[in-house]
Design a protein around this motif. Structure first.
Motif, PDB file in Angstrom:
ATOM      1  N   LYS A 208       0.832  -1.203   0.000  1.00 31.10           N
ATOM      2  CA  LYS A 208       0.000   0.000   0.000  1.00 31.10           C
ATOM      3  C   LYS A 208       0.869   1.257   0.000  1.00 31.10           C
ATOM      4  CE  LYS A 208      -1.755   1.638   3.798  1.00 31.10           C
ATOM      5  NZ  LYS A 208      -2.541   1.865   5.036  1.00 31.10           N
ATOM      6  N   THR A 209       1.917   1.253   0.809  1.00 33.74           N
ATOM      7  CA  THR A 209       2.792   2.425   0.903  1.00 33.74           C
ATOM      8  C   THR A 209       3.532   2.669  -0.407  1.00 33.74           C
ATOM      9  OG1 THR A 209       3.077   1.980   3.268  1.00 33.74           O
ATOM     10  CG2 THR A 209       4.686   3.439   2.231  1.00 33.74           C
ATOM     11  N   GLN A 212       1.225   4.323  -2.786  1.00 35.04           N
ATOM     12  CA  GLN A 212       1.026   5.735  -2.456  1.00 35.04           C
ATOM     13  C   GLN A 212       2.194   6.584  -2.949  1.00 35.04           C
ATOM     14  OE1 GLN A 212       0.561   5.429   1.777  1.00 35.04           O
ATOM     15  NE2 GLN A 212      -1.677   5.204   1.691  1.00 35.04           N
ATOM     16  N   SER A 222       4.220   9.245   4.082  1.00 30.43           N
ATOM     17  CA  SER A 222       3.774   7.884   3.759  1.00 30.43           C
ATOM     18  C   SER A 222       4.493   6.854   4.619  1.00 30.43           C
ATOM     19  CB  SER A 222       4.007   7.590   2.270  1.00 30.43           C
ATOM     20  OG  SER A 222       3.250   8.441   1.458  1.00 30.43           O
ATOM     21  N   LEU A 223       5.795   7.046   4.817  1.00 28.16           N
ATOM     22  CA  LEU A 223       6.568   6.113   5.639  1.00 28.16           C
ATOM     23  C   LEU A 223       6.141   6.189   7.100  1.00 28.16           C
ATOM     24  CD1 LEU A 223      10.134   6.615   4.096  1.00 28.16           C
ATOM     25  CD2 LEU A 223       8.517   4.764   3.641  1.00 28.16           C
ATOM     26  N   GLN A 225       3.205   7.032   8.245  1.00 26.99           N
ATOM     27  CA  GLN A 225       1.899   6.389   8.360  1.00 26.99           C
ATOM     28  C   GLN A 225       2.039   4.874   8.332  1.00 26.99           C
ATOM     29  OE1 GLN A 225      -1.303   7.861   8.809  1.00 26.99           O
ATOM     30  NE2 GLN A 225      -1.602   5.689   9.327  1.00 26.99           N
ATOM     31  N   ALA A 226       2.933   4.365   7.490  1.00 23.76           N
ATOM     32  CA  ALA A 226       3.144   2.921   7.397  1.00 23.76           C
ATOM     33  C   ALA A 226       3.664   2.351   8.709  1.00 23.76           C
ATOM     34  CB  ALA A 226       4.111   2.607   6.260  1.00 23.76           C
TER      35      ALA A 226
END
Length: 278
Positions: A208-209, A212, A222-223, A225-226
């Motif tokens: 998913k990342t 994105q 993004s990282l 959030q992952a």
């Protein structure tokens, strides 16, 4: 299939193959073999006339003695798998054969060893580079097969071979996964049922990342959030989840060049690693 335990025996067999013009492939392992290893063996069979699989639990690459003691030793089962795959030689030396009395040499690879696994496991890649260099010298292989799951290790071996002019072609093979996406690993057998059910979230969140980031999302956000998603999914510690250049594993600020997402995280007392291209 022959099971050999000394370098002298191994070299005698390989010398005969070389005299006959045979191409020799090697698959270095630490045993506890699974389908991921078998995929490497099959690639070696396709690419070479003769195949050697090595099994050696290398004490030099473990910075945690407890991890070394817990590493599974399943040589009889491993040998049965390799026999069915048509392997020519299983080379399973003891520690004294690999590191005889008075052994006092190390192979140090710079640059690519510093981040990620190098930071989390001091001395690990020194042990890997040293034993792989020795195995290349012992087997005199023309090609060596490694899985891409250990991406950083693959780059370390490639750097060493290039820098030291070792005459072996290093072949990186695709990561083999379970049906739920979890990368196959000997460590997976140590997961309790709950942790095993949660563990595929690592690959799912990474996919998913990566999507994105490819879609234009800000990399740092993004990282971050992952990493939060992994903790929410049951991972107790995220050692790293980073975007790095594919070859030298330097921090990547964009995707104009080949980059990979790499992660190491703990769940159920087991450390899992994974990586995917972005």
């Amino acid at each position: 299939m022959q099971i050999l335990r000394t370098v002298a025996e191994l070299r005698t067999r390989v010398r005969g193959w070389k005299q006959d013009g045979r191409q020799v492939g090697v698959v270095p392992t630490m045993g506890a073999l699974h389908e991921g290893h078998m995929s490497l063996v099959r690639a070696a069979r396709r690419g070479c006339d003769r195949v050697i699989v090595t099994i050696f639990v290398n004490p030099m690459q473990f910075n945690n003695p407890d991890d070394l003691s817990k590493y599974p030793r399943t040589e009889d089962a491993d040998a049965a798998l390799l026999f069915r795959e048509g392997v020519d030689i299983l080379f399973a030396p003891g520690p004294d054969e690999v590191y005889p009395q008075g052994f006092d040499s190390r192979v140090l690879v710079g640059g690519v060893t510093a981040p990620l696994e190098g930071e989390m496991r001091p001395g690990h890649f020194e042990g890997v580079a040293t034993v792989v260099a020795k195995l290349f010298g012992m087997t005199q292989a023309d090609r060596a097969y490694f899985g891409q799951k250990d991406w950083q290790q693959l780059q370390v071996v490639r750097r060493m071979v290039t820098d030291l002019n070792i005459p072996v072609e290093v072949v990186g093979c695709e990561t083999i996964r379970e049906a739920d996406g979890l990368a196959m690993s000997s460590r997976n057998a140590r997961l309790d049922p709950l942790s095993r059910a949660q563990a595929p979230a690592l690959h799912r969140i990474m996919v998913k990342t990566a999507a994105q980031i490819r879609g234009g999302s800000e990399i740092a956000a993004s990282l971050a959030q992952a990493r939060d998603d992994l903790r929410q999914a049951g991972f107790t510690e995220v050692e790293y989840l980073d975007l790095r250049t594919a070859a030298m594993l330097e921090p990547a600020t964009g995707i104009e060049q080949p980059v990979r997402l790499l992660a190491a995280a703990w769940i159920g007392g087991v450390r899992l690693i994974d990586n995917i291209p972005v």
